[in-house]
Design an enzyme around this catalytic site. Sequence first.
Site, short mmCIF file in Angstrom:
data_model
loop_
_atom_site.label_atom_id
_atom_site.label_comp_id
_atom_site.label_asym_id
_atom_site.label_seq_id
_atom_site.Cartn_x
_atom_site.Cartn_y
_atom_site.Cartn_z
CB CYS A 282 -2.03 4.67 4.80
SG CYS A 282 -2.98 5.01 3.50
CD GLU B 263 2.04 6.01 6.05
OE1 GLU B 263 2.17 6.38 5.05
OE2 GLU B 263 1.05 6.11 6.63
#
Length: 418
Positions: free
Chosen positions: A374, A408
């Site tokens: 992330c 992400e």
Amino acid sequence: MRGVIERLSDEGLGILKAGRKEILVPHTAPGDEVEILKTRRKKRKVIASEFKLIRPSNLRTEPLCPYFGLCGGCLLQHIPYEEQVRWKTEKLSRHLNQNVEVLPSPKIFGHRNRIDVVISTSGIGFRRYGTWWDAVDIATCPVFGETSSRVLKSLREFMEDFNLSRYDIRKNEGFLRYIVIREGKFTGELMVNLVTKEGKLPEEFPDYFPYATSVYWSVNKTESDVSYGDIERFWGQEFIREKLGDVVYLIHPNSFFQTNSYQAVNLVRKVSELVDGERVLDLYSGVGTFGVYLAKRGFKVEGVEINPFAVEMAKKNARLNNVEATFKVGRDRDIRNLSNYDTVIVDPPRAGLHPKLIQKILKDGPKTIVYVSCNPKTLARDVEKLAKDYRLEFALGLDMFPHTPHVEAITLLKRFEI
């Protein structure tokens, strides 16, 4: 001073050049002409705390949320979604030094399956942007969906009927601290978790949420501004369920789950497509999001996670889905014999991989690594460290967090043939 926003920083703030220095301006778009009235320093950065929008950019669009610009949640709602995706594509491609596609979120409103609503003397809502003590009072949250307005209405009725005090973080006084709302987007199940300071909760509390699958009362005994605590009691079901494809997951107030269920389906599917071989090590396995999904597809999965509670949840999820998978408590730096696995999946926190784990990967040499991240910055750093023995074969971005600067990434690394 006055000027035009040139571009967005990696954190989603507009950049205004002031000689050699840069001023970061929240809630602006490239092409906006602004006048800076007041600034504040955050570490080594200068951020505009007050400014006027003199002339808007052609890029701007009207935000859907009435609290945009006040709430600290959505930083980019004023930018069209396709432009948000383009910007995230550029950011991820720049960090990984190659062209990377970013898959848009299937939904850009009503997509979040969790919101943590602060209950404070300044409001019931989210922290005001740039503050740690103030809160913006809200009636609904568009990124969560319609259920948020129903729960917040019930909460206010409960508070009014029993005249309960709100928490003042600066004085450490007051009873009610947070209400956390979680929803299974594919199951329709709803969890309401009230987080309080120590004290007595009226026994009528659950009666105000008859539509909820699960109602919890948690107690935060510390001064830390966190939206969880020790479970005091629950009513209804102990867990709610969420479904990703053909896999069902149990959700507990104190367990982490991907916050965008609609995009999480694409995440687990793509990870499963990249796995090579039969034996899989799922590091940072959490509640078994990847591990259980892979076991359902016949892979032999071992999961390792430092949080004992998450490991117990992963075991429950494996039993619920009737799959064989092993999950155990352990630290990333203590993993041994990585060469025993065909594929190692890593999904570390934002800080990235521990240096000792990188050393073990280079020493043991598993053939395939699927790295989920992330944080593009730490991902790029770790990929560079592994480049001695591994080639980056594939990278894909997934927009799990519309209207925020976060993205992400899934990468596939293959060991060079010797």
